[in-house]
Scaffold this active site. Sequence first.
Site, PDB file in Angstrom:
ATOM      1  N   ASP A 161       0.826  -1.202   0.000  1.00 17.63           N
ATOM      2  CA  ASP A 161       0.000   0.000   0.000  1.00 17.63           C
ATOM      3  C   ASP A 161       0.865   1.259   0.000  1.00 17.63           C
ATOM      4  O   ASP A 161       0.553   2.229  -0.687  1.00 17.63           O
ATOM      5  CB  ASP A 161      -0.958   0.013   1.207  1.00 17.63           C
ATOM      6  CG  ASP A 161      -1.705   1.333   1.297  1.00 17.63           C
ATOM      7  OD1 ASP A 161      -2.482   1.632   0.361  1.00 17.63           O
ATOM      8  OD2 ASP A 161      -1.487   2.097   2.256  1.00 17.63           O
ATOM      9  N   ARG A 168       0.229   6.312  -6.919  1.00 17.80           N
ATOM     10  CA  ARG A 168      -1.060   6.878  -7.307  1.00 17.80           C
ATOM     11  C   ARG A 168      -1.061   8.393  -7.129  1.00 17.80           C
ATOM     12  O   ARG A 168      -1.657   9.139  -7.921  1.00 17.80           O
ATOM     13  CB  ARG A 168      -2.184   6.256  -6.462  1.00 17.80           C
ATOM     14  CG  ARG A 168      -2.514   4.808  -6.869  1.00 17.80           C
ATOM     15  CD  ARG A 168      -3.324   4.123  -5.795  1.00 17.80           C
ATOM     16  NE  ARG A 168      -4.502   4.888  -5.452  1.00 17.80           N
ATOM     17  CZ  ARG A 168      -5.058   4.920  -4.230  1.00 17.80           C
ATOM     18  NH1 ARG A 168      -4.554   4.208  -3.240  1.00 17.80           N
ATOM     19  NH2 ARG A 168      -6.119   5.655  -4.015  1.00 17.80           N
TER      20      ARG A 168
END
Length: 433
Positions: A161, A168
Amino acid sequence: MRMVDIIEKKRNGEALTTEEIRFFVNGYTDGSIPDYQVSSLMMAIYFQDMNDRERADLTMAMVESGDQIDLSGIEGIKVDKHSTGGVGDTTTLSLAAMVAAVGVPVAKMSGRGLGHTGGTIDKLESIEGFHVEISNEQFIKQVNDIKTAVIGQSGNLTPADKKLYALRDVTGTVASIPLIASSIMSKKIAAGADAIVLDVKTGDGAFMKSLEDAQNLAHAMVQIGNSVGRKTMAIISDMSQPLGFAIGNALEVKEAIDTLKGEGPQDLMELCYTLGSQMVVLGGKASTLEEARKLLEEVVANGAALEVFKKFVVAQGGDASVVDNPDLLPQAKYTCEVPAKSSGYVEKIEADDVGVAAMLLGAGRATKESTIDLAVGLVLHKKVGDQVQEGESLVTIHANSEDVTEVMNKLYEHIVISKEKVEAPLLIKAVIK
Ligand code: URA
Ligand code: CA
């Protein structure tokens, strides 16, 4: 398996298999798949979405990319709470002690984080001596003894993550429901809770500005949690104005103590009871929300919740005399009032900008490296819908520098007074199971 085939499959709108999802998550974490291929896949997911099964698979692949916290040494059902973040959100500090006083174990892992104010840990560190650098053994023992403890983020939790979120952030792929939901849920699941209560914020000061987006995110997270065996529910709560009155670290600790005494701001008390009731039911200490709420009101009224908070502070090295004497918390050198320029009703207190005003004072971190000033911040005297007279103070600024012109101007710009009567916003907008 080839990454390019996975990218093309998703680009064409097909669902990825469990193995394909594991392949790219593991490959990205260990460095064998490059940024450019993963960013291309993130963009494909952004446009093509993921089905429920893919979302759960992505979440679990991220959970399994690193350590998972083992809370099995703690008796009872461990219930965690997560807020998607807002301005002046002091909830965790009061809520943990309230729920613990009813007998539900709250084993919290917390961070410092960026934002308008510090994270839960920064706030607690405004209590002299308080620290979160405790061993896993002490953490487990303390939760068994007094039902609550807070530990700093340790170990290698969800490394996938961390890498994906950073990627992202710079490739225009943050705002994707499956990617946000799996990112948040992977961290909660790795942290070991049996059940999860989510507080998804909506409004100007929230990550999800519209109610519709907040609802979509909440549904996605609830679906992921339940499908991987963690009972999960969400509430959607208002973040169009700051929560409670205080925005700032030590100021919020004082507000949390007031709340535990039953004397907190009405919205904060209500949010604690709403989230707390859900936690108490999930924790098996009540069979209905009404029963749970009664238990919580009882531990506030009879002082048991405040007593748990004191024990918790002492157990983690802090000076619990701040509970009876909040003036012992760090105090800013200067205070300055912000008088209303006209009479009427408060129409808006724009959460985001008021949060930025607190950050300008030094209450929050603009970058990871910034240090924060625990003493400074804002205390609102009015909330949306309240009547106000010209000259009456809207806010007290707590500052450590004499010149607060910029902060004052920002507040005037973003606190709007109307001649017409204004309704207070609804605090709890939806409950999603
Ligand atoms: N917060 C997270 O933890 N992850 C996201 O993707 C967005 C917000
Ligand atoms: Ca607050």
